[in-house]
Design an enzyme around this catalytic site. Structure first.
Site, mmCIF file in Angstrom:
data_model
loop_
_atom_site.group_PDB
_atom_site.id
_atom_site.type_symbol
_atom_site.label_atom_id
_atom_site.label_comp_id
_atom_site.label_asym_id
_atom_site.label_seq_id
_atom_site.Cartn_x
_atom_site.Cartn_y
_atom_site.Cartn_z
ATOM 1 N N GLU A 236 0.818 -1.215 0.000
ATOM 2 C CA GLU A 236 0.000 0.000 0.000
ATOM 3 C C GLU A 236 0.851 1.264 0.000
ATOM 4 O O GLU A 236 0.533 2.230 -0.691
ATOM 5 C CB GLU A 236 -0.921 0.021 1.228
HETATM 6 C C1 BLG Z 1 -10.443 0.442 -1.448
HETATM 7 C C2 BLG Z 1 -11.181 0.408 -0.121
HETATM 8 C C3 BLG Z 1 -12.449 -0.402 -0.250
HETATM 9 C C4 BLG Z 1 -13.275 0.071 -1.407
HETATM 10 C C5 BLG Z 1 -12.419 0.069 -2.667
HETATM 11 O O1 BLG Z 1 -11.288 0.910 -2.459
HETATM 12 O O2 BLG Z 1 -9.334 1.286 -1.344
HETATM 13 N N1 BLG Z 1 -10.313 -0.222 0.842
HETATM 14 C C6 BLG Z 1 -9.858 0.402 1.926
HETATM 15 O O3 BLG Z 1 -10.166 1.514 2.238
HETATM 16 C C7 BLG Z 1 -8.915 -0.369 2.779
HETATM 17 O O4 BLG Z 1 -13.181 -0.261 0.934
HETATM 18 O O5 BLG Z 1 -14.367 -0.810 -1.578
HETATM 19 S S1 BLG Z 1 -15.883 -0.331 -1.388
HETATM 20 O O6 BLG Z 1 -16.031 0.200 -0.044
HETATM 21 O O7 BLG Z 1 -16.690 -1.539 -1.602
HETATM 22 O O8 BLG Z 1 -16.107 0.675 -2.421
HETATM 23 C C8 BLG Z 1 -13.170 0.525 -3.902
HETATM 24 O O9 BLG Z 1 -13.603 1.814 -3.786
HETATM 25 C C9 BLG Z 1 -7.003 1.136 -1.348
HETATM 26 C C10 BLG Z 1 -8.258 0.939 -2.133
HETATM 27 C C11 BLG Z 1 -8.081 1.745 -3.365
HETATM 28 C C12 BLG Z 1 -6.631 1.689 -3.638
HETATM 29 N N2 BLG Z 1 -5.958 1.449 -2.359
HETATM 30 C C13 BLG Z 1 -6.584 -0.055 -0.545
HETATM 31 O O10 BLG Z 1 -6.124 -1.094 -1.352
HETATM 32 C C14 BLG Z 1 -6.080 2.940 -4.264
HETATM 33 O O11 BLG Z 1 -5.674 3.840 -3.607
HETATM 34 N N3 BLG Z 1 -6.048 2.935 -5.612
HETATM 35 C C15 BLG Z 1 -5.587 4.085 -6.368
HETATM 36 C C16 BLG Z 1 -4.213 3.834 -6.888
HETATM 37 S S2 BLG Z 1 -3.608 5.245 -7.731
HETATM 38 O O12 BLG Z 1 -2.944 6.093 -6.761
HETATM 39 O O13 BLG Z 1 -4.707 5.938 -8.352
HETATM 40 O O14 BLG Z 1 -2.704 4.729 -8.685
#
Ligand code: BLG
Length: 486
Positions: free
Chosen positions: A314
């Site tokens: 993360e």
């Molecule tokens: C996750 C949330 C989920 C959520 C999904 O996004 O975050 N998880 C956490 O907060 C731990 O709860 O699911 S939902 O509640 O059913 O919608 C979907 O919205 C976090 C993710 C998103 C991801 N990292 C943990 O893995 C992230 O930041 N992606 C973006 C990457 S970038 O910077 O744009 O490249």
């Protein structure tokens, strides 16, 4: 006269046939190696105590060679008994003892110099011998650059053989061999600048790169070589034939490939830069948060190394990390998730880790019963990253393809479709960056594997490795002194 001599010839023939039968009869009384091993019910294997072969982790005995040879023993219905040799000379000597171990599984290169000490099986892994130097020093690029350098290799190794051959062309080449060290020691010595160069096989570097942030590949010395198991030399092929049949099966049914991926695949996934960056962060960053990971893991009944692996994926263990989408903190919680998990300050590493631990347990509990471990853990990670709704969409698409929605291997193939209109338009929750959880899970599994190797039983309760004394293989205990599995 002719008739008489013909009779004599025929009689002589018969006598020799009877003689051969007697000899064969005599041999039959002497059991073959395989028969002897089967009668004892024990397969005695000699190996080396090193990360790429055999070592103890929290769950007990492990290592690439160990796992492969354990499967072989299981297939034969035998109990596996591992013995370790302190160096390669001792290993080959044991293999040649009349009542010694019958098989050597020790990352052995099938080299010409070894043919008189051993008989080799079919190959199971291709490796490349690599010259290793220290980052910051001038990078050697060809054999001539080895001159004038302090070079140390394992005594009796295929690398010592290679250097001896090279010395015939470059008589000024100087190098030392040591029977008192293992590959991890050689890499540590390069890492710390005690020697200039060493030679190790690519698989061993892959496994060890994560511990030594300063070691780098200078160049490949020669072509790829084969690793094989070995038995004692001689006419008796009974065990060797079984070994070959097993290795062939393992190639065909994919189990060998899976084992390779698990032990050596992280370099393909992380790249060498990723692997040594991980090594650096392991020493510099993880110790600051290890306590929080352990506490949160205990409170939520999960493996702390899985939480630590998630934290690395993360944020690279950085508490102020922020994604483009505004997700923040060491465990990258969305605002909604943070609130639901009772996290008031996402940038506080302790809170973030506690929130992440609670959330992974929560999403895992939401998964259908039909998903079993270990897949259940991988699905939970995917859900943590993409959300349960999108994951469910991907499972439905997987089922529609005739694949198994309860197997991560199948669902991960389909997940990227959530980013393609022709597919997501048919789903309930619509577009999602379906490729992201695939990388997410794959990376976390690698980090998790690596953390499993570096956290030794004797380390439990103490801070993570800041010095190499904690590394598997460096502490050369005898088998009877090994820490019992926890
Ligand atoms: C996750 C949330 C989920 C959520 C999904 O996004 O975050 N998880 C956490 O907060 C731990 O709860 O699911 S939902 O509640 O059913 O919608 C979907 O919205 C976090 C993710 C998103 C991801 N990292 C943990 O893995 C992230 O930041 N992606 C973006 C990457 S970038 O910077 O744009 O490249």
């Amino acid at each position: 006269m002719f008739a008489h001599s013909a009779f004599r010839v025929r009689r002589a023939c018969w006598l020799s046939v009877i003689g051969i039968l007697l000899v064969l009869g005599g041999c039959a009384e002497e059991p073959s190696t395989l028969e002897r091993v089967q009668a004892e019910g024990v397969l005695r294997v000699i190996t080396r105590n090193s990360p790429a072969t055999y070592f103890q982790d929290r769950n007990g005995e492990t290592g690439f060679e160990y796992e492969l040879v354990k499967r072989f023993a299981d297939d034969l219905g035998l109990e596996l008994k591992i013995e370790t040799a302190d160096n390669l000379d001792e290993l080959f000597a044991s293999l040649n003892k009349p009542n010694g171990p019958v098989l050597a599984a020790a990352g052995l290169v099938e080299s010409d110099g070894r043919q008189q000490h051993a008989r080799f099986s079919l190959p199971y892994l291709e490796v490349t011998p690599q010259v290793i130097y220290r980052n910051g020093q001038q990078r050697p690029t060809r054999p001539d650059d080895l001159l004038g350098k302090r070079i140390l290799v394992l005594k009796g190794s295929s690398h010592a053989e290679q250097l001896a051959a090279l010395k015939l062309q470059l008589p000024e080449l100087a190098y030392e061999e040591s029977a008192a060290v293992e590959v991890v020691d050689l890499l540590r010595m390069v890492d710390e600048g005690q020697i200039d160069l060493t030679l190790v096989d690519s698989n061993e570097l892959a496994m060890n790169q994560v511990y030594f942030s300063n070691v780098r590949v200078a160049f490949d010395l020669g072509d790829a070589q084969n690793l094989a198991w070995a038995t004692a030399p001689g006419e008796d092929r009974s065990l060797l034939d079984e070994m070959n049949a097993f290795i062939e099966r393992a190639h065909k049914n994919g189990s060998l490939q899976r084992l390779k991926d698990r032990y050596y695949g992280h370099v393909d996934v992380l790249g060498y830069v990723g692997a040594y960056t991980f090594a650096k962060h392991l020493q510099q960053r993880l110790p600051r948060y290890e306590k929080y990971f352990r506490e949160a893991a205990q409170a939520n009944q999960v493996d702390w190394r899985l939480l630590a692996a998630m934290g690395y994926q993360e944020s690279l263990w950085q508490p102020t990390a922020t994604s483009k989408t505004g997700v923040r903190g060491l465990m990258m919680l969305t605002l909604r998730t943070a609130q639901a998990m009772g996290v008031s300050d996402r940038l506080n590493p302790k809170q973030s880790i506690e929130g992440g631990a609670k959330y992974i347990v929560y999403v895992k509990d939401q998964l259908p019963e039909s998903i079993q471990e270990p897949d259940r853990t991988w699905f939970a990670l995917a859900s943590y990253n993409i959300g349960g709704g999108h994951l469910e969409d991907a499972r439905k698409l997987t089922e529609a393809e005739g694949l198994d929605p309860n197997k991560w291997l199948d669902v991960q193939k389909i997940l990227p479709r959530l980013a393609q209109k022709q597919w997501y338009s048919k789903t309930r929750y619509g577009y999602a960056r379906g490729g992201e959880p695939v990388h997410f899970v794959r990376n976390i599994r690698r980090y998790y594997d690596i953390l499993t190797w570096v956290t030794q039983p004797q380390l439990e309760g103490s801070q993570l490795a800041e010095s190499n004394q904690h590394l598997p293989g460096i502490d050369k205990r005898q088998p009877n002194e090994q820490t019992p599995p926890l």
